[in-house]
Design a protein around this motif. Sequence first.
Motif, PDB file in Angstrom:
ATOM      1  N   PHE A  41     -18.066  24.408 -27.119  1.00 17.02           N
ATOM      2  CA  PHE A  41     -17.429  24.158 -25.830  1.00 17.02           C
ATOM      3  C   PHE A  41     -15.965  23.758 -26.030  1.00 17.02           C
ATOM      4  CE2 PHE A  41     -21.917  22.729 -25.336  1.00 17.02           C
ATOM      5  CZ  PHE A  41     -22.344  23.750 -24.496  1.00 17.02           C
ATOM      6  N   ALA A  42     -15.741  22.794 -26.941  1.00 19.76           N
ATOM      7  CA  ALA A  42     -14.391  22.287 -27.147  1.00 19.76           C
ATOM      8  C   ALA A  42     -13.464  23.353 -27.711  1.00 19.76           C
ATOM      9  CB  ALA A  42     -14.434  21.073 -28.087  1.00 19.76           C
ATOM     10  N   MET A  43     -13.961  24.170 -28.638  1.00 30.83           N
ATOM     11  CA  MET A  43     -13.106  25.192 -29.236  1.00 30.83           C
ATOM     12  C   MET A  43     -12.807  26.325 -28.257  1.00 30.83           C
ATOM     13  SD  MET A  43     -12.317  23.932 -32.073  1.00 30.83           S
ATOM     14  CE  MET A  43     -11.398  25.350 -32.685  1.00 30.83           C
ATOM     15  N   ALA A  44     -13.725  26.611 -27.339  1.00 31.49           N
ATOM     16  CA  ALA A  44     -13.444  27.602 -26.297  1.00 31.49           C
ATOM     17  C   ALA A  44     -12.306  27.117 -25.404  1.00 31.49           C
ATOM     18  CB  ALA A  44     -14.693  27.873 -25.473  1.00 31.49           C
ATOM     19  N   GLY A  45     -12.297  25.822 -25.081  1.00 32.06           N
ATOM     20  CA  GLY A  45     -11.183  25.271 -24.314  1.00 32.06           C
ATOM     21  C   GLY A  45      -9.890  25.274 -25.092  1.00 32.06           C
TER      22      GLY A  45
ATOM     23  N   THR B  65     -19.805  16.999 -20.753  1.00 31.42           N
ATOM     24  CA  THR B  65     -18.996  15.849 -20.348  1.00 31.42           C
ATOM     25  C   THR B  65     -18.072  15.407 -21.473  1.00 31.42           C
ATOM     26  OG1 THR B  65     -20.798  15.135 -18.896  1.00 31.42           O
ATOM     27  CG2 THR B  65     -19.092  13.524 -19.401  1.00 31.42           C
ATOM     28  N   LEU B  66     -18.587  15.389 -22.706  1.00 28.15           N
ATOM     29  CA  LEU B  66     -17.759  15.012 -23.850  1.00 28.15           C
ATOM     30  C   LEU B  66     -16.572  15.958 -24.001  1.00 28.15           C
ATOM     31  CD1 LEU B  66     -17.273  13.379 -26.462  1.00 28.15           C
ATOM     32  CD2 LEU B  66     -18.825  14.963 -27.629  1.00 28.15           C
ATOM     33  N   THR B  67     -16.827  17.247 -23.818  1.00 28.20           N
ATOM     34  CA  THR B  67     -15.751  18.227 -23.957  1.00 28.20           C
ATOM     35  C   THR B  67     -14.711  18.070 -22.855  1.00 28.20           C
ATOM     36  OG1 THR B  67     -17.313  19.760 -24.963  1.00 28.20           O
ATOM     37  CG2 THR B  67     -15.234  20.677 -24.169  1.00 28.20           C
ATOM     38  N   LEU B  68     -15.147  17.882 -21.623  1.00 29.31           N
ATOM     39  CA  LEU B  68     -14.203  17.716 -20.516  1.00 29.31           C
ATOM     40  C   LEU B  68     -13.367  16.454 -20.694  1.00 29.31           C
ATOM     41  CD1 LEU B  68     -16.138  18.779 -17.291  1.00 29.31           C
ATOM     42  CD2 LEU B  68     -14.529  20.091 -18.657  1.00 29.31           C
TER      43      LEU B  68
ATOM     44  N   VAL C  31     -19.019  28.694 -20.936  1.00 24.56           N
ATOM     45  CA  VAL C  31     -19.947  28.556 -22.064  1.00 24.56           C
ATOM     46  C   VAL C  31     -21.083  27.609 -21.703  1.00 24.56           C
ATOM     47  CG1 VAL C  31     -20.167  27.794 -24.466  1.00 24.56           C
ATOM     48  CG2 VAL C  31     -18.149  29.080 -23.749  1.00 24.56           C
ATOM     49  N   PHE C  32     -20.752  26.498 -21.024  1.00 31.57           N
ATOM     50  CA  PHE C  32     -21.784  25.531 -20.631  1.00 31.57           C
ATOM     51  C   PHE C  32     -22.786  26.143 -19.666  1.00 31.57           C
ATOM     52  CE2 PHE C  32     -22.919  22.623 -17.133  1.00 31.57           C
ATOM     53  CZ  PHE C  32     -23.824  21.817 -17.798  1.00 31.57           C
ATOM     54  N   PHE C  33     -22.287  26.843 -18.645  1.00 31.86           N
ATOM     55  CA  PHE C  33     -23.191  27.399 -17.634  1.00 31.86           C
ATOM     56  C   PHE C  33     -24.115  28.450 -18.242  1.00 31.86           C
ATOM     57  CE2 PHE C  33     -24.139  30.656 -14.438  1.00 31.86           C
ATOM     58  CZ  PHE C  33     -24.802  29.889 -13.500  1.00 31.86           C
ATOM     59  N   LEU C  34     -23.560  29.319 -19.075  1.00 29.08           N
ATOM     60  CA  LEU C  34     -24.394  30.372 -19.658  1.00 29.08           C
ATOM     61  C   LEU C  34     -25.457  29.791 -20.584  1.00 29.08           C
ATOM     62  CD1 LEU C  34     -21.683  33.085 -20.425  1.00 29.08           C
ATOM     63  CD2 LEU C  34     -23.400  33.115 -18.612  1.00 29.08           C
ATOM     64  N   THR C  35     -25.090  28.813 -21.391  1.00 26.85           N
ATOM     65  CA  THR C  35     -26.090  28.219 -22.277  1.00 26.85           C
ATOM     66  C   THR C  35     -27.106  27.397 -21.493  1.00 26.85           C
ATOM     67  OG1 THR C  35     -24.536  26.407 -22.684  1.00 26.85           O
ATOM     68  CG2 THR C  35     -24.609  28.172 -24.305  1.00 26.85           C
ATOM     69  N   LEU C  36     -26.656  26.710 -20.448  1.00 27.83           N
ATOM     70  CA  LEU C  36     -27.586  25.940 -19.621  1.00 27.83           C
ATOM     71  C   LEU C  36     -28.602  26.857 -18.949  1.00 27.83           C
ATOM     72  CD1 LEU C  36     -28.320  23.168 -18.312  1.00 27.83           C
ATOM     73  CD2 LEU C  36     -26.771  23.782 -16.449  1.00 27.83           C
ATOM     74  N   PHE C  37     -28.132  28.010 -18.498  1.00 27.47           N
ATOM     75  CA  PHE C  37     -29.005  28.938 -17.782  1.00 27.47           C
ATOM     76  C   PHE C  37     -29.912  29.731 -18.719  1.00 27.47           C
ATOM     77  CE2 PHE C  37     -29.896  32.896 -15.424  1.00 27.47           C
ATOM     78  CZ  PHE C  37     -30.439  32.351 -14.271  1.00 27.47           C
ATOM     79  N   LEU C  38     -29.436  30.018 -19.935  1.00 27.67           N
ATOM     80  CA  LEU C  38     -30.146  30.947 -20.811  1.00 27.67           C
ATOM     81  C   LEU C  38     -30.829  30.293 -22.005  1.00 27.67           C
ATOM     82  CD1 LEU C  38     -27.427  33.748 -20.819  1.00 27.67           C
ATOM     83  CD2 LEU C  38     -29.562  33.749 -19.531  1.00 27.67           C
TER      84      LEU C  38
ATOM     85  N   PRO D 269     -34.762  15.863 -21.034  1.00 34.21           N
ATOM     86  CA  PRO D 269     -33.864  15.458 -22.120  1.00 34.21           C
ATOM     87  C   PRO D 269     -32.987  16.584 -22.625  1.00 34.21           C
ATOM     88  CG  PRO D 269     -36.160  14.989 -22.682  1.00 34.21           C
ATOM     89  CD  PRO D 269     -36.150  15.564 -21.329  1.00 34.21           C
ATOM     90  N   ILE D 270     -33.518  17.809 -22.620  1.00 30.61           N
ATOM     91  CA  ILE D 270     -32.711  18.947 -23.068  1.00 30.61           C
ATOM     92  C   ILE D 270     -31.523  19.161 -22.139  1.00 30.61           C
ATOM     93  CG2 ILE D 270     -32.737  21.467 -23.263  1.00 30.61           C
ATOM     94  CD1 ILE D 270     -35.566  21.205 -24.392  1.00 30.61           C
ATOM     95  N   THR D 271     -31.771  19.080 -20.832  1.00 35.29           N
ATOM     96  CA  THR D 271     -30.684  19.235 -19.868  1.00 35.29           C
ATOM     97  C   THR D 271     -29.664  18.105 -20.006  1.00 35.29           C
ATOM     98  OG1 THR D 271     -32.218  20.310 -18.334  1.00 35.29           O
ATOM     99  CG2 THR D 271     -30.153  19.499 -17.418  1.00 35.29           C
ATOM    100  N   ILE D 272     -30.151  16.885 -20.253  1.00 36.47           N
ATOM    101  CA  ILE D 272     -29.246  15.750 -20.439  1.00 36.47           C
ATOM    102  C   ILE D 272     -28.350  15.972 -21.656  1.00 36.47           C
ATOM    103  CG2 ILE D 272     -29.154  13.297 -21.015  1.00 36.47           C
ATOM    104  CD1 ILE D 272     -31.632  12.907 -19.290  1.00 36.47           C
ATOM    105  N   VAL D 273     -28.918  16.533 -22.740  1.00 33.06           N
ATOM    106  CA  VAL D 273     -28.121  16.817 -23.933  1.00 33.06           C
ATOM    107  C   VAL D 273     -27.017  17.822 -23.612  1.00 33.06           C
ATOM    108  CG1 VAL D 273     -28.179  17.884 -26.220  1.00 33.06           C
ATOM    109  CG2 VAL D 273     -29.916  16.232 -25.577  1.00 33.06           C
ATOM    110  N   GLN D 274     -27.368  18.884 -22.886  1.00 33.02           N
ATOM    111  CA  GLN D 274     -26.368  19.894 -22.545  1.00 33.02           C
ATOM    112  C   GLN D 274     -25.264  19.316 -21.659  1.00 33.02           C
ATOM    113  OE1 GLN D 274     -29.515  22.745 -21.204  1.00 33.02           O
ATOM    114  NE2 GLN D 274     -28.294  24.236 -22.312  1.00 33.02           N
ATOM    115  N   VAL D 275     -25.646  18.548 -20.645  1.00 32.80           N
ATOM    116  CA  VAL D 275     -24.645  17.944 -19.763  1.00 32.80           C
ATOM    117  C   VAL D 275     -23.793  16.942 -20.531  1.00 32.80           C
ATOM    118  CG1 VAL D 275     -24.322  16.522 -17.696  1.00 32.80           C
ATOM    119  CG2 VAL D 275     -26.052  18.317 -17.713  1.00 32.80           C
ATOM    120  N   GLY D 276     -24.404  16.220 -21.483  1.00 32.77           N
ATOM    121  CA  GLY D 276     -23.642  15.284 -22.302  1.00 32.77           C
ATOM    122  C   GLY D 276     -22.583  15.986 -23.134  1.00 32.77           C
ATOM    123  N   MET D 277     -22.933  17.136 -23.720  1.00 31.92           N
ATOM    124  CA  MET D 277     -21.946  17.888 -24.498  1.00 31.92           C
ATOM    125  C   MET D 277     -20.818  18.400 -23.600  1.00 31.92           C
ATOM    126  SD  MET D 277     -23.068  17.617 -27.550  1.00 31.92           S
ATOM    127  CE  MET D 277     -23.585  15.993 -26.977  1.00 31.92           C
TER     128      MET D 277
END
Length: 407
Positions: free
Chosen positions: A351-355, A325-328, A191-198, A315-323
């Motif tokens: 992300f968390a609910m997919a896990g 990291t929080l989920t992991l 989910v993270f990779f697809l949203t980061l890419f798209l 900042p947008i990329t940092i937000v995505q990576v932060g989410m």
Amino acid sequence: MSTRRLIRQTITIARRDFIATVFTPIFLLFLFAPLIMVAFSTIGAMGAQQAADHGSERVRIVAIVPDAVAPAIVEADRRARKVFRRDEEPPELVTRTPARDVAAQARATFEAANFDATAVLYGPLDRPTILYGPRGARTADYLTVLAGGALAAERLGGTLPGITPTKIAFQRQRATQGGQNQTAFLAVFGVFFLTLFLAGQVVGTMAEERSNKVIEVLAAAVPLEAVFLGKLLGMFGVAVLFIGFWGTVLGQVTSLLPPALGGVVGELSPAIGLPMFVVLFVSYFTMAYLLLGSVFLTIGAQASTMREIQMLSLPITIVQVGMFTLTLSGLSDPQGWLARVARIFPLSSPFAMAGLAAADDTLWPHLLALAWQALWVAIFVTLGARLFRRGVLQSGSTRPFWRRKRG
């Protein structure tokens, strides 16, 4: 009637943006971007592999043992190599007859011109001395195992007895706990990779139309909420087309995998069941895209130039990576407070609910989470439209709100 009209206007905007994005030469470049990246990565990996193979062809491990012991240590090496994969085998074994000064002979072996010694064994088998180079610690351990096998065969008065095992492949009826944890990680990462890419493409959808004044025409014809939601759905349609294309390609490639790899994939079975997991994964990707896309669309709508959009990308990329990291961080303790925060916070909830779908078979939390995430999509779209209406259209300024001076 107004609701139907709003839906019709939203669909019109979505279709307009979808067609304007897909029917362009740039979209083909975007569609085949993964293939281009994989091609360059493969070329680099092949070059590195060839260089590594060229160097490994000369690497040897050496055993300086009497001629009477050499067959036993060679047989021990032949037996031990059966447990290694081809790409994990130790270097080829070379035996040498001891000279008068065996210690000096062992040191000189590292200077041999016809091969590169990584570890050299000499001395009695029960108390051997092993010299090893900078990358020879594991091969030194391997030589120790060979010495033990050769010593056992020597004391038995011959070779070790042969063993003929009966090997039966067994397939589990359900996934292991480790397999579920791996599936949870892959779900979160997917989910993270697809949203980061798209999802990042949504940022620039408003800048061009602001520069040529098209957004003012759209705002005069339809509500801004319909414009924002329509653009979001249009770009989501582009993402679905991208995933559908590559999903079909990867599906055909996966069917050609050997049975051994198929068994590894079978270990990644989710706790909630594969059909329901696929449905939930698609649902959470949709929500993650809409949530992050609506936030990015709101931020990007305040930018009027490509330079400002590029400044917003970090900042947008940092937000995505932060989410991510929080989920992991919450995956390691599914019942901990950090995992609960990740499931409740809107931007990390998909992300968390997919896990969670991979690690827990309870269904009702997912229905509640999807409703919660849909509510926040509506909030973000409404908030973005109001900020754009009051901050950009009302003042007529093309400068973003964070750069305006208060009167």
